[in-house]
Enzyme design. Structure first.
Site, PDB file in Angstrom:
ATOM      1  N   GLY A 115       0.722  -0.659   0.001  1.00 49.03           N
ATOM      2  CA  GLY A 115      -0.098  -0.401  -0.212  1.00 49.03           C
ATOM      3  C   GLY A 115       0.980   1.156  -0.394  1.00 49.03           C
ATOM      4  O   GLY A 115       1.452   1.318   0.577  1.00 49.03           O
ATOM      5  N   GLY A 147       0.439   5.218   0.880  1.00 46.01           N
ATOM      6  CA  GLY A 147      -0.067   6.888   1.548  1.00 46.01           C
ATOM      7  C   GLY A 147       0.290   7.833   1.928  1.00 46.01           C
ATOM      8  O   GLY A 147       1.354   7.992   1.274  1.00 46.01           O
ATOM      9  N   VAL A 154       4.180   0.810   2.533  1.00 45.02           N
ATOM     10  CA  VAL A 154       3.980  -0.666   3.087  1.00 45.02           C
ATOM     11  C   VAL A 154       4.204  -1.294   2.543  1.00 45.02           C
ATOM     12  O   VAL A 154       3.819  -1.296   0.818  1.00 45.02           O
ATOM     13  CB  VAL A 154       2.877  -1.066   3.616  1.00 45.02           C
ATOM     14  CG1 VAL A 154       2.912  -1.636   5.019  1.00 45.02           C
ATOM     15  CG2 VAL A 154       1.735   0.450   4.683  1.00 45.02           C
ATOM     16  N   LYS A 204       7.022  -0.019   6.873  1.00 44.96           N
ATOM     17  CA  LYS A 204       5.908   0.714   6.850  1.00 44.96           C
ATOM     18  C   LYS A 204       7.352   2.333   6.770  1.00 44.96           C
ATOM     19  O   LYS A 204       8.170   1.628   7.694  1.00 44.96           O
ATOM     20  CB  LYS A 204       5.050   1.350   7.699  1.00 44.96           C
ATOM     21  CG  LYS A 204       3.610   0.994   7.562  1.00 44.96           C
ATOM     22  CD  LYS A 204       3.238   2.192   8.739  1.00 44.96           C
ATOM     23  CE  LYS A 204       1.845   1.799   8.565  1.00 44.96           C
ATOM     24  NZ  LYS A 204       0.939   3.243   9.777  1.00 44.96           N
ATOM     25  N   ASP A 262      -8.312   7.384  14.325  1.00 44.70           N
ATOM     26  CA  ASP A 262      -8.714   6.865  12.903  1.00 44.70           C
ATOM     27  C   ASP A 262      -9.023   6.103  12.746  1.00 44.70           C
ATOM     28  O   ASP A 262      -8.759   5.085  11.641  1.00 44.70           O
ATOM     29  CB  ASP A 262      -7.683   7.355  12.335  1.00 44.70           C
ATOM     30  CG  ASP A 262      -7.352   7.850  10.354  1.00 44.70           C
ATOM     31  OD1 ASP A 262      -8.935   8.240  10.262  1.00 44.70           O
ATOM     32  OD2 ASP A 262      -6.669   7.637   9.483  1.00 44.70           O
TER      33      ASP A 262
END
Length: 325
Positions: free
Chosen positions: A63, A65, A70, A86, A179
């Site tokens: 992923g 962001g 990641v 990460k 979150d």
């Protein structure tokens, strides 16, 4: 200045999700962070910082962001050991460093485990790597999408029970996640003899989390963080962060598991000020389908209560019939 990030939802009704993030790290705090890791920014003949190489081999991109990427990582020494790495360039790693400070001391089967951190030279850049437990089952958001929004209520109960256990642990340790949403609830495959769904749900992504009692938290007011669609009324309207904000976001998440569509989806993709007016200053509520079970409807009403003083705590919710075995 607050930074607003935008993510695409993985749910049936794909909408942009705006998140309000941490402030960018200042030069002084950045230098302090480097010092805490015993890092100096001297250069070698190639102009690269003098740091050791990473102890992990990054392979599959899992992923990307606003604060980094990641990867699936494999240990260079223990080749069968897989972790989620990460990573971000060191000068943009303040959010990851903050996440590490929170995660490193947490130990719960319902929280993504942190195995440490490193600063390493990679391709002539200095990278900050946060080493996390790899949950190969993806996320609750992926599961909803893969099932076309049709999760069985019995499965939603199991997922909700796991998340409640994780949130209770966090709140007992004075941590507000800030979150909670389907994208941040990771699935770790497990034996179906122990979990009917085949997954154990773990809370991840602590980049926006806050510790009550900390200097940053103060009196709880003046904060704007989290993903707007899941933000609680008191957070959107007054910038107030407390445990109740997690409970509201959790209620929105359970609603999406049960209904299969984005919370507030009927309003489309709103500008930030419109979200503030809708969630923070109106008396409107997320749409809850009438066909849900009586237990589910009552459970959601305890989470999605506009008055934070009447909203149930995680301890109270854990004893609700909807999530009891």
């Amino acid at each position: 200045m607050a930074i607003i990030r935008v993510r695409k939802s993985n749910l049936m009704m794909k909408k942009k999700k705006k998140s309000i993030s941490l402030k960018e790290i200042s030069k002084a705090s950045f230098e302090t962070a480097l010092s805490s890791h015993n890092v100096t920014l001297e250069d070698d003949n190639n102009g690269c910082g003098i740091h050791s190489s990473s102890s992990w081999v990054k392979s599959l991109l899992l992923g990307r962001g606003a604060y980094g990427s990641v990867y699936l990582g494999r240990s260079k020494t223990l080749h069968t050991c897989e972790r989620a790495i990460k990573t971000a360039e060191i000068s943009h790693a303040s959010s990851l460093m903050h996440e590490a400070r929170i995660l490193i001391r947490l130990q719960s089967p319902f929280i993504v485990r942190c195995y440490g951190e490193e600063i390493a030279r990679e391709d002539c850049s200095t990278q900050y790597n946060l080493i996390l437990e790899y949950c190969s089952g993806k996320t609750i958001a992926d599961l909803i999408e893969d099932n076309n929004g049709e999760l069985f209520e019995s499965d939603a109960k199991v997922f909700a029970r796991d998340v409640l256990s994780g949130l209770t642990y966090l709140h007992d340790n004075n941590i507000v996640h800030c979150d909670i949403k389907p994208d941040n609830l990771l699935l770790s495959p497990t034996d179906q003899r122990f979990r009917s769904t085949g997954y154990l749900t773990k809370i991840g992504d602590f980049g926006l989390s806050m510790e009550k009692g900390s200097l940053e938290y103060g009196n709880g007011y003046g904060h704007k963080r989290g993903t707007t669609r899941y933000a609680a009324p008191e957070l959107m309207g007054h910038g107030f962060v407390d445990f109740g904000a997690d409970v509201w976001a959790f209620g929105c998440t359970v609603l999406e598991m049960l209904s299969g569509v984005s919370v507030w989806g009927e309003y489309g993709d709103l500008a930030f000020d419109d979200w503030v007016n809708l969630i923070g200053h109106s008396d409107r509520m997320p749409h809850v389908p009438a066909w849900l079970s009586t237990e589910a409807l009552d459970f959601l009403s305890r989470c999605l209560e506009r008055d934070i003083n009447k909203r149930w705590s995680t301890h109270e919710l854990k004893n609700h019939p909807f999530v009891l075995l």
